[in-house]
Design an enzyme around this catalytic site. Structure first.
Site, PDB file in Angstrom:
ATOM      1  N   LYS A 126     -15.777   9.168   4.039  1.00 42.84           N
ATOM      2  CA  LYS A 126     -14.391   9.631   4.128  1.00 42.84           C
ATOM      3  C   LYS A 126     -14.414  10.979   4.820  1.00 42.84           C
ATOM      4  O   LYS A 126     -15.391  11.722   4.718  1.00 42.84           O
ATOM      5  CB  LYS A 126     -13.785   9.806   2.727  1.00 42.84           C
ATOM      6  N   ASP A 166      -5.768   7.254   7.358  1.00 47.36           N
ATOM      7  CA  ASP A 166      -5.476   7.504   5.947  1.00 47.36           C
ATOM      8  C   ASP A 166      -4.188   8.346   5.960  1.00 47.36           C
ATOM      9  O   ASP A 166      -3.483   8.364   6.982  1.00 47.36           O
ATOM     10  CB  ASP A 166      -6.638   8.238   5.248  1.00 47.36           C
TER      11      ASP A 166
HETATM   12  P1  NDP Z   1       0.873   7.774   5.076  1.00 49.01           P
HETATM   13  O1  NDP Z   1       0.559   9.110   5.605  1.00 49.01           O
HETATM   14  O2  NDP Z   1       1.314   6.703   6.010  1.00 49.01           O
HETATM   15  O3  NDP Z   1       1.973   7.863   3.915  1.00 49.01           O
HETATM   16  C1  NDP Z   1       1.752   8.643   2.785  1.00 49.01           C
HETATM   17  C2  NDP Z   1       2.963   8.556   1.899  1.00 49.01           C
HETATM   18  O4  NDP Z   1       2.660   9.191   0.658  1.00 49.01           O
HETATM   19  C3  NDP Z   1       4.167   9.303   2.453  1.00 49.01           C
HETATM   20  O5  NDP Z   1       5.331   8.692   2.009  1.00 49.01           O
HETATM   21  C4  NDP Z   1       3.977  10.693   1.857  1.00 49.01           C
HETATM   22  O6  NDP Z   1       5.195  11.449   1.791  1.00 49.01           O
HETATM   23  C5  NDP Z   1       3.476  10.362   0.484  1.00 49.01           C
HETATM   24  N1  NDP Z   1       2.636  11.466   0.000  1.00 49.01           N
HETATM   25  C6  NDP Z   1       1.539  11.997   0.601  1.00 49.01           C
HETATM   26  N2  NDP Z   1       1.041  13.018  -0.093  1.00 49.01           N
HETATM   27  C7  NDP Z   1       1.839  13.153  -1.154  1.00 49.01           C
HETATM   28  C8  NDP Z   1       1.840  14.031  -2.234  1.00 49.01           C
HETATM   29  N3  NDP Z   1       0.906  15.007  -2.356  1.00 49.01           N
HETATM   30  N4  NDP Z   1       2.816  13.859  -3.166  1.00 49.01           N
HETATM   31  C9  NDP Z   1       3.743  12.876  -3.037  1.00 49.01           C
HETATM   32  N5  NDP Z   1       3.794  12.018  -2.021  1.00 49.01           N
HETATM   33  C10 NDP Z   1       2.850  12.154  -1.089  1.00 49.01           C
HETATM   34  O7  NDP Z   1      -0.442   7.304   4.288  1.00 49.01           O
HETATM   35  P2  NDP Z   1      -0.893   5.848   3.864  1.00 49.01           P
HETATM   36  O8  NDP Z   1       0.286   5.007   3.537  1.00 49.01           O
HETATM   37  O9  NDP Z   1      -1.880   5.367   4.847  1.00 49.01           O
HETATM   38  O10 NDP Z   1      -1.725   6.158   2.523  1.00 49.01           O
HETATM   39  C11 NDP Z   1      -1.133   6.138   1.235  1.00 49.01           C
HETATM   40  C12 NDP Z   1      -2.216   5.987   0.186  1.00 49.01           C
HETATM   41  O11 NDP Z   1      -2.921   4.756   0.399  1.00 49.01           O
HETATM   42  C13 NDP Z   1      -3.303   7.067   0.179  1.00 49.01           C
HETATM   43  O12 NDP Z   1      -3.747   7.258  -1.143  1.00 49.01           O
HETATM   44  C14 NDP Z   1      -4.417   6.431   1.002  1.00 49.01           C
HETATM   45  O13 NDP Z   1      -5.678   7.004   0.699  1.00 49.01           O
HETATM   46  C15 NDP Z   1      -4.318   4.998   0.515  1.00 49.01           C
HETATM   47  N6  NDP Z   1      -4.905   3.974   1.380  1.00 49.01           N
HETATM   48  C16 NDP Z   1      -4.558   3.871   2.695  1.00 49.01           C
HETATM   49  C17 NDP Z   1      -5.094   2.861   3.466  1.00 49.01           C
HETATM   50  C18 NDP Z   1      -4.679   2.637   4.879  1.00 49.01           C
HETATM   51  O14 NDP Z   1      -5.146   1.674   5.467  1.00 49.01           O
HETATM   52  N7  NDP Z   1      -3.812   3.451   5.458  1.00 49.01           N
HETATM   53  C19 NDP Z   1      -6.084   1.930   2.916  1.00 49.01           C
HETATM   54  C20 NDP Z   1      -6.307   2.080   1.497  1.00 49.01           C
HETATM   55  C21 NDP Z   1      -5.750   3.082   0.776  1.00 49.01           C
HETATM   56  P3  NDP Z   1       5.461  12.618   2.865  1.00 49.01           P
HETATM   57  O15 NDP Z   1       5.733  11.913   4.149  1.00 49.01           O
HETATM   58  O16 NDP Z   1       6.626  13.362   2.323  1.00 49.01           O
HETATM   59  O17 NDP Z   1       4.205  13.444   2.902  1.00 49.01           O
HETATM   60  O1  2IT Z   2      -8.801   4.272   1.746  1.00 47.90           O
HETATM   61  C1  2IT Z   2      -9.037   3.421   2.616  1.00 47.90           C
HETATM   62  O2  2IT Z   2      -9.617   2.366   2.356  1.00 47.90           O
HETATM   63  C2  2IT Z   2      -8.589   3.683   3.988  1.00 47.90           C
HETATM   64  N1  2IT Z   2      -7.956   4.703   4.235  1.00 47.90           N
HETATM   65  C3  2IT Z   2      -8.925   2.722   5.088  1.00 47.90           C
HETATM   66  C4  2IT Z   2     -10.320   2.966   5.604  1.00 47.90           C
HETATM   67  C5  2IT Z   2     -10.724   2.152   6.795  1.00 47.90           C
HETATM   68  O3  2IT Z   2     -11.854   2.394   7.251  1.00 47.90           O
HETATM   69  O4  2IT Z   2      -9.982   1.297   7.286  1.00 47.90           O
END
Ligand code: NDP
Ligand code: 2IT
Length: 446
Positions: A126, A166
């Protein structure tokens, strides 16, 4: 805990006292793993757990870049290369002001087990930076990404370490990072995933985490004699994971009545209109507050944590770590919520998780339930190596199969190692760990 896991955990606490998120993730994992060490005394003799919890390598570097006003800014970036036991390091890059080593180590540790659960040959890693893409122009984001890659490129490669998106890192950022990698190295290779479709990206990668979450949740709910059809869901966040979780759970017959961003949440009793949400968040990069101005009958409330006051059958936390605490969990249980699926990484605190398990709420832990994103990243790597691209339907079909397989692994391990056959937390930790442990044993004391 047994003596060995307790000893390793107390060592971790002594050496990393200030890393609260890392210690939280490690505590849950080590707590689950105790029965494994009772069956495998040879693991303790080879200090397997001491090695497993320590990242193989951490790189920390400065990222200087020039903002739109001509001022030089300096951010701090990291890449945590956690485990290469079963494949090249693999995991996302987080761009958010809160990024620090504790958060990236918790994410890297979780990623190692998650990637193992996918059944695909990917190790755990990461990275990220305390840069905030919010409110920056495209030119500023490009300048930052080019500078970040100017150091990062020497640590990554298609067979070494393959970063992805992420929080804060989406298609735009991956594009700028990829362009700079190619420019420096001259190598057109699958070194990042989540690429655009015109330069090596995979169809369905954008949807994969949210869709995969719903496939896991569906398997879990149906295995316990219940159904998604006709249920009410709350999805926190409104980023990549949240949007596609909404899309799929709606296709499965549920109604999503609330979503959030970091400032507040929207309650829409008619069901959140996803087209409006996508326009607002994916196209305009706006605030969720404006949804209420566009959709009659919806309400905006300040404070994202309050989203869990909304009554629902299924809760899908898809924003960030520790967004769902004990008091929110109590409310959800009191309001009749019967299933929780973690789209985010560690969104539920330890105490809230314990309450869900004790209350008989079906609980899908993030490292299993959100593994569809990284699994599809691994499918992107395969397509890049094959110099081929598969159709959306082919990738989605594979994703569905992978999520079913992950659910079954978690359920089997829960049955074999826990007195609660629906404790998928223990199931995911043990099933993920066993493969990594076997690979580590085979490769000697490295
Ligand atoms: P994005 O940046 O697309 O979206 C993040 C969302 O979470 C936004 O709505 C954001 O609001 C909100 N957010 C972020 N930080 C905070 C905080 N400190 N408090 C409250 N709300 C918050 O990210 P993703 O959708 O990609 O990721 C979301 C989660 O999923 C994370 O935990 C990530 O690690 C996990 N994840 C992502 C994967 C992927 O493929 N993208 C895969 C597996 C897990 P705002 O816009 O106001 O900051
Ligand atoms: O938390 C996660 O699994 C991710 N942000 C996706 C990682 C990836 O390599 O696609």
């Amino acid at each position: 805990m047994n003596d060995y896991t307790a000893k390793v955990l107390s060592g971790l606490k002594a050496r990393n006292a200030h890393e609260s998120e890392f210690l939280q993730a490690a505590t849950e994992i080590l707590d689950s793993l105790a029965p494994v060490f009772e069956k495998h005394p040879e693991y303790e003799q080879t200090s397997l757990l001491e090695r497993f919890v320590e990242p193989e390598r951490v790189v920390m570097f400065r990222v200087p870049w020039v903002d739109g006003a001509g001022k030089t800014q300096v951010n701090r970036a990291y890449r945590v290369q956690y485990s290469s036991a079963i494949g090249p390091y693999k995991g996302g890059l987080r761009l958010h002001p809160s990024v620090n080593l504790s958060i990236l180590k918790f994410l890297g540790l979780e990623q190692t087990l998650k990637n193992s659960l996918t059944g695909l040959p990917i190790g755990g890693g990461k990275g990220g930076c305390d840069f905030d893409p919010k409110g920056k122009t495209d030119t500023e984001v490009m300048s930052f990404c080019q500078s970040m890659m100017t150091e990062l490129y020497r640590h990554i490669g298609q067979n070494i370490d393959v970063p992805a998106g992420d929080i804060g890192t989406g298609a735009r950022e991956i594009g700028y990072l990829y362009g700079q990698f190619k420019r420096i190295t001259g190598s057109y290779e699958g070194v990042l995933t989540g690429k655009g479709l015109t330069y090596g990206g995979s169809l369905a990668r954008t949807q994969a985490t949210g869709y995969g979450l719903c496939y896991f949740v569906k398997n879990m709910i149906e295995a316990n004699g219940k159904t998604i059809q006709g249920k009410t869901a709350v999805v926190s966040g409104s980023g990549n994971v949240a949007i596609y979780a909404h899309e799929k759970i709606t296709q499965m017959g549920a109604k999503v009545v609330a979503m959030s961003d970091s400032l507040g949440y929207i309650y829409d009793p008619n069901g959140i209109d996803l087209d409006v949400m996508k326009q607002l968040k994916e196209v305009e990069r706006g605030r969720i507050k404006d949804y209420a101005k566009r959709v009659a009958g919806s309400e905006y409330h300040e404070g994202c944590g309050e989203i869990w006051t909304i009554k629902c059958d299924i809760a899908l936390p898809c924003a960030t770590q520790n967004e769902l605490n004990l008091s929110s969990a109590k409310l959800l249980v009191a309001n009749g919520c019967f299933a929780v699926g973690e789209g985010a990484n560690m969104p539920t605190t330890l105490e809230a998780t314990e309450l869900f398990l004790a209350s008989g709420v079906l609980f899908a832990p993030g490292k299993a339930a959100n593994a569809g994103g990284v699994a599809t990243s691994a499918l992107e790597m395969s397509q890049n190596s094959l110099r081929m691209s598969w159709s959306f339907e082919e990738v989605d079909e594979k994703l569905m199969g992978i999520m079913k397989d992950i659910f079954e692994k978690c359920a089997d391990a829960a049955k074999n190692y826990s007195d609660n056959p629906t404790n998928y937390v223990v199931g995911a930790n043990i099933a993920g760990f066993l493969k990594v442990a076997e690979a580590m044993m085979a490769q000697g004391a490295v």
